[in-house]
Enzyme design. Sequence first.
Site, PDB file in Angstrom:
ATOM      1  N   ASP A   1       0.847  -1.192   0.000  1.00 30.14           N
ATOM      2  CA  ASP A   1       0.000   0.000   0.000  1.00 30.14           C
ATOM      3  C   ASP A   1       0.881   1.241   0.000  1.00 30.14           C
ATOM      4  OD1 ASP A   1      -2.463   1.248  -0.068  1.00 30.14           O
ATOM      5  OD2 ASP A   1      -2.627   1.394   2.107  1.00 30.14           O
TER       6      ASP A   1
ATOM      7  N   HIS B   1      -4.037  13.985   0.813  1.00 30.98           N
ATOM      8  CA  HIS B   1      -4.254  13.081   1.949  1.00 30.98           C
ATOM      9  C   HIS B   1      -3.083  13.154   2.933  1.00 30.98           C
ATOM     10  CE1 HIS B   1      -5.320   9.596   4.342  1.00 30.98           C
ATOM     11  NE2 HIS B   1      -4.156   9.035   4.055  1.00 30.98           N
TER      12      HIS B   1
ATOM     13  N   ARG C   1       0.469  15.871  13.255  1.00 31.35           N
ATOM     14  CA  ARG C   1       1.764  16.467  13.583  1.00 31.35           C
ATOM     15  C   ARG C   1       1.656  17.976  13.617  1.00 31.35           C
ATOM     16  NH1 ARG C   1       3.454  12.223  10.442  1.00 31.35           N
ATOM     17  NH2 ARG C   1       3.463  13.548   8.607  1.00 31.35           N
TER      18      ARG C   1
ATOM     19  N   GLU D   1     -10.835   3.891   3.500  1.00 28.50           N
ATOM     20  CA  GLU D   1      -9.855   4.663   2.740  1.00 28.50           C
ATOM     21  C   GLU D   1     -10.169   4.456   1.268  1.00 28.50           C
ATOM     22  OE1 GLU D   1      -5.849   3.705   4.099  1.00 28.50           O
ATOM     23  OE2 GLU D   1      -5.989   5.334   5.566  1.00 28.50           O
TER      24      GLU D   1
ATOM     25  N   GLU E   1      -9.364   4.150  -2.230  1.00 23.77           N
ATOM     26  CA  GLU E   1      -8.137   3.877  -2.987  1.00 23.77           C
ATOM     27  C   GLU E   1      -8.493   3.143  -4.285  1.00 23.77           C
ATOM     28  OE1 GLU E   1      -4.825   2.130  -0.961  1.00 23.77           O
ATOM     29  OE2 GLU E   1      -5.377   2.954   0.994  1.00 23.77           O
TER      30      GLU E   1
ATOM     31  N   GLN F   1      -4.706   2.157  15.212  1.00 20.72           N
ATOM     32  CA  GLN F   1      -3.556   2.640  14.432  1.00 20.72           C
ATOM     33  C   GLN F   1      -2.709   3.646  15.221  1.00 20.72           C
ATOM     34  OE1 GLN F   1      -4.795   4.371  10.685  1.00 20.72           O
ATOM     35  NE2 GLN F   1      -2.733   4.948  10.075  1.00 20.72           N
TER      36      GLN F   1
ATOM     37  N   TYR G   1       1.164   2.238  15.799  1.00 15.59           N
ATOM     38  CA  TYR G   1       1.954   2.419  14.574  1.00 15.59           C
ATOM     39  C   TYR G   1       3.418   2.807  14.780  1.00 15.59           C
ATOM     40  CZ  TYR G   1       2.170   7.554  14.109  1.00 15.59           C
ATOM     41  OH  TYR G   1       2.463   8.879  14.252  1.00 15.59           O
TER      42      TYR G   1
ATOM     43  N   THR H   1      -4.869   6.372   0.197  1.00 13.07           N
ATOM     44  CA  THR H   1      -6.108   7.153   0.189  1.00 13.07           C
ATOM     45  C   THR H   1      -6.004   8.301  -0.804  1.00 13.07           C
ATOM     46  OG1 THR H   1      -6.264   6.683   2.523  1.00 13.07           O
ATOM     47  CG2 THR H   1      -7.723   8.400   1.662  1.00 13.07           C
TER      48      THR H   1
HETATM   49 CA    CA Z   1      -4.211   2.763   2.880  1.00 12.65          CA
END
Ligand code: CA
Length: 433
Positions: A137, A144, A153, A217, A219, A258, A262, A367
């Site tokens: 991915d 995005h 952030r 998402e 995609e 997530q 992550y 995404t």
């Molecule tokens: Ca994705």
Amino acid sequence: MTTMIKANDPSLTSWIKVDKNSDFPIQNLPFGIFKTQSSSPRIGVAIGDYVLDLAILNKLGFLDNLKIDNAVFTNQYLNDFIALGKSTTSNVRERISHLLDINTPELRDNKEAQAKVLQYISNVQMQMPVKVGDYTDFYSSIDHATNIGTMIRDPKNALMSNWKHLPVGYHGRASSIIVSGTDFHRPKGQSLPADQVGKPAEEQQPVFGPCRLLDFELETAFIIGKGTHLGERVSTDQAEDHVFGMVLFNDWSARDIQTWEYVPLGPFLSKNFASTVSPWVVTMDALEPFRVAGYKQDPKVLPYLEYAGDKNIDIHLDVFIQPENGEETSVSHSNYKFMYWTIEQQLAHHTVNGCNINIGDMMGSGTISGPTPDSYGSMMEITWRGTKPVTLKDGSERKFINDNDTVIMRGYCEKAGIRIGFGEAKGKVLPAI
Ligand code: CA
């Protein structure tokens, strides 16, 4: 210069009646795997409201000129068909285009054969189109990546310093890629309650339970059509030869899981519980007329990522949420052309270290968000982390995806009166168990 593909000719019409809003006019002819109550899985081509059964078509001699073993068509995946090579699969599409052409009497005037080779799409069950060996991915939409970077952030440094120098990606999980119409249960996992975020590490206590922030998402994914050996690189010039076609791809994501899991290696269980694909593979041949110029890349990329020509694709993408027994509400209208990195660059980057690829591998775009809020490709962005809920037609609000909601993605290309589509990638979220 690309030579005009005959099957893409806008002036073609079929003796099969095709509605002008259909995803499957004669200029598309996508490949998929279907089965019926009485027949085992086999390869089909979509035309209007019908599926053309290639196994029977071949058996009846209509594809004799191509000399393809029927076992390729009576198969539960497209992999062996794709392995015949692009010149052969393109010739199959050309031959089918010719057979369905209103001016070709062969099948048009043979009602007996028609009854054997045509099924209503509504009467068949679509299957996973390919056996996916590996799934990668990417994270290639600049809007995005900027939105997510801004939220989690710093708005001033939303993009990480590598982002414009390489197509960021990670290796996903192939086993949980499911075909449209396959329901799944809300995942459970670890997350950190909101009131503990920012506390010293030794005081943080995660909880276990159903995902609270389930997201889609938007995609697309491309499917590898020609493999490589370990150590081999694919250049941006060669890339197209290695891609068979594209599907819609919903990379379901558990945002709360997530956020906690992550660091430092990237997403794990928040992304590998389900990814929904559309069943019809639209070939790169069929997409050729809808190519547009790529995103202007600044700073200049390294030489191995440079490419020539119009390598982006104008694909309209839509997302709808449908509550249990309710109507669909549109929540996003995006476009594949907003991608910063092209397929050619993604593949060149993926193989530049000698990593080999195999037929059937799936490569997600990441995404796909556009520049405006109505074109964002995830609930995380559309509702800006839940701070701006969307109202559905039934009056209910959504920050993320609720139990028993169905998320539907659709996509199509349109130019000069020709519209070709992807069908849909649809999945329903059942309550956690
Ligand atoms: Ca994705």
